[in-house]
Design a protein around this motif. Structure first.
Motif, PDB file in Angstrom:
ATOM      1  N   VAL A 165       3.371  32.041 -24.132  1.00  0.00           N
ATOM      2  CA  VAL A 165       2.316  33.174 -24.270  1.00  0.00           C
ATOM      3  C   VAL A 165       2.842  34.366 -24.026  1.00  0.00           C
ATOM      4  O   VAL A 165       3.917  34.763 -23.107  1.00  0.00           O
ATOM      5  N   THR A 166       2.591  35.233 -24.899  1.00  0.00           N
ATOM      6  CA  THR A 166       3.048  36.600 -24.921  1.00  0.00           C
ATOM      7  C   THR A 166       2.654  37.354 -23.537  1.00  0.00           C
ATOM      8  O   THR A 166       1.537  37.168 -23.043  1.00  0.00           O
ATOM      9  N   VAL A 167       3.386  38.473 -23.151  1.00  0.00           N
ATOM     10  CA  VAL A 167       3.153  39.061 -21.895  1.00  0.00           C
ATOM     11  C   VAL A 167       3.215  40.536 -22.015  1.00  0.00           C
ATOM     12  O   VAL A 167       3.847  41.215 -21.330  1.00  0.00           O
ATOM     13  N   ALA A 168       2.512  40.847 -23.103  1.00  0.00           N
ATOM     14  CA  ALA A 168       2.518  42.311 -23.593  1.00  0.00           C
ATOM     15  C   ALA A 168       1.322  43.100 -23.418  1.00  0.00           C
ATOM     16  O   ALA A 168       1.477  44.280 -23.464  1.00  0.00           O
ATOM     17  N   ASP A 169       0.250  42.460 -23.201  1.00  0.00           N
ATOM     18  CA  ASP A 169      -1.036  43.086 -22.992  1.00  0.00           C
ATOM     19  C   ASP A 169      -1.013  44.417 -22.030  1.00  0.00           C
ATOM     20  O   ASP A 169      -0.412  44.194 -20.835  1.00  0.00           O
ATOM     21  N   ASP A 170      -1.694  45.385 -22.438  1.00  0.00           N
ATOM     22  CA  ASP A 170      -1.654  46.499 -21.499  1.00  0.00           C
ATOM     23  C   ASP A 170      -2.951  47.259 -21.340  1.00  0.00           C
ATOM     24  O   ASP A 170      -3.172  48.404 -20.869  1.00  0.00           O
ATOM     25  N   GLY A 171      -4.023  46.323 -21.746  1.00  0.00           N
ATOM     26  CA  GLY A 171      -5.348  46.840 -21.894  1.00  0.00           C
ATOM     27  C   GLY A 171      -6.307  46.043 -20.838  1.00  0.00           C
ATOM     28  O   GLY A 171      -5.949  44.967 -20.701  1.00  0.00           O
ATOM     29  N   GLY A 172      -7.329  46.595 -20.719  1.00  0.00           N
ATOM     30  CA  GLY A 172      -8.440  45.752 -20.165  1.00  0.00           C
ATOM     31  C   GLY A 172      -8.005  45.459 -18.391  1.00  0.00           C
ATOM     32  O   GLY A 172      -7.329  46.072 -17.797  1.00  0.00           O
ATOM     33  N   LYS A 211      -4.941  19.695 -20.651  1.00  0.00           N
ATOM     34  CA  LYS A 211      -3.940  18.535 -21.300  1.00  0.00           C
ATOM     35  C   LYS A 211      -2.699  19.489 -22.078  1.00  0.00           C
ATOM     36  O   LYS A 211      -2.507  19.471 -23.162  1.00  0.00           O
ATOM     37  N   GLY A 212      -1.947  19.749 -21.207  1.00  0.00           N
ATOM     38  CA  GLY A 212      -0.501  20.342 -21.260  1.00  0.00           C
ATOM     39  C   GLY A 212      -0.162  21.568 -20.311  1.00  0.00           C
ATOM     40  O   GLY A 212      -1.059  21.596 -19.303  1.00  0.00           O
ATOM     41  N   ARG A 213       0.560  22.321 -20.660  1.00  0.00           N
ATOM     42  CA  ARG A 213       1.160  23.260 -19.727  1.00  0.00           C
ATOM     43  C   ARG A 213       1.077  24.805 -20.371  1.00  0.00           C
ATOM     44  O   ARG A 213       1.430  24.801 -21.497  1.00  0.00           O
ATOM     45  N   VAL A 214       0.875  25.734 -19.575  1.00  0.00           N
ATOM     46  CA  VAL A 214       1.119  27.202 -20.012  1.00  0.00           C
ATOM     47  C   VAL A 214       2.128  27.813 -19.274  1.00  0.00           C
ATOM     48  O   VAL A 214       2.278  28.011 -18.019  1.00  0.00           O
ATOM     49  N   VAL A 215       3.078  28.475 -20.244  1.00  0.00           N
ATOM     50  CA  VAL A 215       4.141  29.159 -19.588  1.00  0.00           C
ATOM     51  C   VAL A 215       4.208  30.662 -20.389  1.00  0.00           C
ATOM     52  O   VAL A 215       3.725  30.810 -21.463  1.00  0.00           O
ATOM     53  N   PRO A 216       4.544  31.603 -19.318  1.00  0.00           N
ATOM     54  CA  PRO A 216       4.788  32.922 -20.211  1.00  0.00           C
ATOM     55  C   PRO A 216       5.995  32.838 -20.946  1.00  0.00           C
ATOM     56  O   PRO A 216       7.093  32.199 -20.580  1.00  0.00           O
ATOM     57  N   MET A 217       6.144  33.618 -21.879  1.00  0.00           N
ATOM     58  CA  MET A 217       7.291  33.736 -22.874  1.00  0.00           C
ATOM     59  C   MET A 217       8.553  34.232 -22.173  1.00  0.00           C
ATOM     60  O   MET A 217       9.857  34.431 -22.291  1.00  0.00           O
ATOM     61  N   ALA A 218       8.318  35.366 -21.045  1.00  0.00           N
ATOM     62  CA  ALA A 218       9.362  36.150 -20.252  1.00  0.00           C
ATOM     63  C   ALA A 218       8.769  36.278 -18.820  1.00  0.00           C
ATOM     64  O   ALA A 218       7.726  35.923 -18.605  1.00  0.00           O
ATOM     65  N   THR A 219       9.781  36.230 -18.026  1.00  0.00           N
ATOM     66  CA  THR A 219       9.429  36.422 -16.509  1.00  0.00           C
ATOM     67  C   THR A 219       9.082  37.901 -16.387  1.00  0.00           C
ATOM     68  O   THR A 219       8.853  37.997 -14.873  1.00  0.00           O
ATOM     69  N   VAL A 220       9.205  38.728 -16.993  1.00  0.00           N
ATOM     70  CA  VAL A 220       8.713  40.202 -16.638  1.00  0.00           C
ATOM     71  C   VAL A 220       7.622  40.695 -17.790  1.00  0.00           C
ATOM     72  O   VAL A 220       7.484  40.246 -18.862  1.00  0.00           O
ATOM     73  N   PRO A 221       6.864  41.505 -17.513  1.00  0.00           N
ATOM     74  CA  PRO A 221       5.940  42.213 -18.642  1.00  0.00           C
ATOM     75  C   PRO A 221       6.955  42.915 -19.574  1.00  0.00           C
ATOM     76  O   PRO A 221       7.789  43.493 -19.141  1.00  0.00           O
ATOM     77  N   ILE A 222       6.380  43.028 -20.640  1.00  0.00           N
ATOM     78  CA  ILE A 222       7.071  43.709 -21.612  1.00  0.00           C
ATOM     79  C   ILE A 222       6.150  44.818 -22.498  1.00  0.00           C
ATOM     80  O   ILE A 222       4.884  44.517 -22.388  1.00  0.00           O
ATOM     81  N   LEU A 226       2.709  39.982 -14.094  1.00  0.00           N
ATOM     82  CA  LEU A 226       2.429  39.739 -15.513  1.00  0.00           C
ATOM     83  C   LEU A 226       1.055  39.811 -16.046  1.00  0.00           C
ATOM     84  O   LEU A 226       0.236  39.814 -15.322  1.00  0.00           O
ATOM     85  N   PRO A 227       0.893  40.353 -17.286  1.00  0.00           N
ATOM     86  CA  PRO A 227      -0.638  40.469 -17.530  1.00  0.00           C
ATOM     87  C   PRO A 227      -1.244  39.095 -17.711  1.00  0.00           C
ATOM     88  O   PRO A 227      -0.683  38.228 -18.579  1.00  0.00           O
ATOM     89  N   PRO A 228      -2.367  38.718 -16.780  1.00  0.00           N
ATOM     90  CA  PRO A 228      -2.778  37.477 -16.914  1.00  0.00           C
ATOM     91  C   PRO A 228      -3.450  36.857 -18.179  1.00  0.00           C
ATOM     92  O   PRO A 228      -3.855  35.652 -18.175  1.00  0.00           O
ATOM     93  N   GLY A 229      -4.177  38.076 -18.869  1.00  0.00           N
ATOM     94  CA  GLY A 229      -5.328  37.412 -19.708  1.00  0.00           C
ATOM     95  C   GLY A 229      -5.163  36.435 -20.837  1.00  0.00           C
ATOM     96  O   GLY A 229      -5.767  35.635 -21.077  1.00  0.00           O
ATOM     97  N   ASP A 230      -3.897  36.465 -21.510  1.00  0.00           N
ATOM     98  CA  ASP A 230      -3.579  35.704 -22.616  1.00  0.00           C
ATOM     99  C   ASP A 230      -3.275  34.240 -21.982  1.00  0.00           C
ATOM    100  O   ASP A 230      -3.492  33.114 -22.547  1.00  0.00           O
ATOM    101  N   LEU A 231      -2.507  34.329 -20.686  1.00  0.00           N
ATOM    102  CA  LEU A 231      -2.225  32.999 -19.925  1.00  0.00           C
ATOM    103  C   LEU A 231      -3.646  32.202 -19.721  1.00  0.00           C
ATOM    104  O   LEU A 231      -3.715  31.191 -19.839  1.00  0.00           O
ATOM    105  N   ARG A 232      -4.480  33.297 -19.305  1.00  0.00           N
ATOM    106  CA  ARG A 232      -5.880  32.492 -18.843  1.00  0.00           C
ATOM    107  C   ARG A 232      -6.639  31.645 -20.140  1.00  0.00           C
ATOM    108  O   ARG A 232      -7.087  30.747 -20.021  1.00  0.00           O
ATOM    109  N   MET A 233      -6.463  32.575 -21.078  1.00  0.00           N
ATOM    110  CA  MET A 233      -6.958  32.106 -22.329  1.00  0.00           C
ATOM    111  C   MET A 233      -6.545  30.728 -22.697  1.00  0.00           C
ATOM    112  O   MET A 233      -7.161  29.645 -23.286  1.00  0.00           O
TER     113      MET A 233
END
Length: 316
Positions: free
Chosen positions: A40-47, A129-140, A59-66
């Motif tokens: 999952v991308t970790v670039a969200d900077d809004g909301g 039914k699976g695993r969620v991982v961020p694409m990077a270990t730091v926000p971008i 890390l921005p958690p929103g896309d990971l939560r989705m």
């Protein structure tokens, strides 16, 4: 290639993206297999995500939560906790607009001191039914070069780009060499299939190609690879045709070969041009009925699952 199904859990599939597009893809894939890794991308900077990222340095958690919500179990337990995770507060105070799931994930990260461990705990709560991982270990952060009547201009930030209605020439990320999440690299090394998209093109799909170690792992992966084209243009791609999407993908990763480009059969596009663009990536165009007839611009997860299933059979 491995057999069509491995044991009782299904093929090992890695899906890359973010937001609602990745949600649709994961909702389809979980019908076919439990061996899913969402990168999952970790670039969200809004909301809510942007506020937590700025305030807590997480890390921005929103896309990971989705993505976690998409992979939840279909029973009462999983669906209830999915709704809890997706609940958003509405108030006159500082909680207004925050997602409960974003707060839960951020709290686990602070408590455990480990991003992956926190996400895995939420996955256990939802029986995903699976695993969620961020694409990077730091926000971008993302910046984009856009063409205007006055010449080239640079805009900054995921929110600005996502709402730009601009003619985007290219994007960059900062930091330019973020450390890729090791679990993402491992999943790509072990995958049978890697699927890009659908999703916001320049803020959810293409950024994965900008993380050097992640891109290297995708290129070197022995998995089959597919790209799912969006059903309609959005504010990031107002001037782009489906073929332009594929050419953009090739421009950002010319060394990455695809096996298939999946497009909705009912799309009004230049199919000859799309096929020519797909050939740049070594892919063939696969036309399937994947749209929801009742919601314009949305994928039907059952139709998308059927398309994935057939693709897995045909190219295994």
């Amino acid at each position: 290639m491995p057999n069509s199904y491995i044991g009782s859990r299904g093929q090992r599939v890695v899906a890359l993206g973010g937001g609602h597009g990745l949600y649709a893809s994961l909702s389809a894939l979980k019908i076919l297999t439990r061996n899913i890794t969402a990168i999952v991308t970790v670039a969200d900077d809004g909301g809510s995500s942007g506020r937590l990222r700025e305030e807590l340095g997480v890390l921005p958690p929103g896309d990971l939560r989705m993505a976690l919500s998409a992979l939840c179990d279909d029973g009462e337990w999983g669906q209830t906790w999915r709704d809890v995770l997706q609940h958003r507060f509405s108030s006159e105070g500082p909680l207004n607009g925050h997602s409960l799931g974003n707060l839960l994930i951020s709290g686990l990260w602070e408590l455990l001191g480990d991003s992956m461990e926190g996400l895995d705990w939420v996955g256990r709560l939802l029986d995903t039914k699976g695993r969620v991982v961020p694409m990077a270990t730091v926000p971008i952060d993302i910046e984009a070069d856009i063409r205007t009547d006055e010449g080239m201009k640079t805009i900054y930030g995921q929110v600005s780009i996502a709402q730009s209605h601009a003619d985007i020439e290219s994007i960059r990320i900062n930091p330019p060499y973020p450390p890729a999440e090791p679990e993402a690299i491992k999943a790509l090394n072990d995958a049978d299939w890697v699927i890009f998209g659908p999703g916001s093109w320049y803020t959810s799909v293409i950024p994965h190609l900008m993380v050097p170690d992640l891109r290297k792992a995708v290129v070197e992966s022995q998995a089959r690879k597919a790209l799912v084209i969006n059903l309609v243009a959005d504010a990031e791609t107002t001037t782009m045709t489906p073929a332009d999407h594929v050419r953009s993908f090739h421009d950002h990763a010319p060394d990455l070969q695809l096996d298939a480009v999946i497009m909705d059969r009912s799309a009004e596009c230049d199919w000859t041009d799309l096929s020519a663009a797909a050939q740049l990536c070594g892919a063939k165009v696969v036309a399937k009925n994947i749209s929801d007839p009742h919601r314009r611009g949305c994928h039907d997860h059952l139709n998308l699952a059927a398309a994935y299933r057939q693709l897995f059979v045909d190219l295994s």
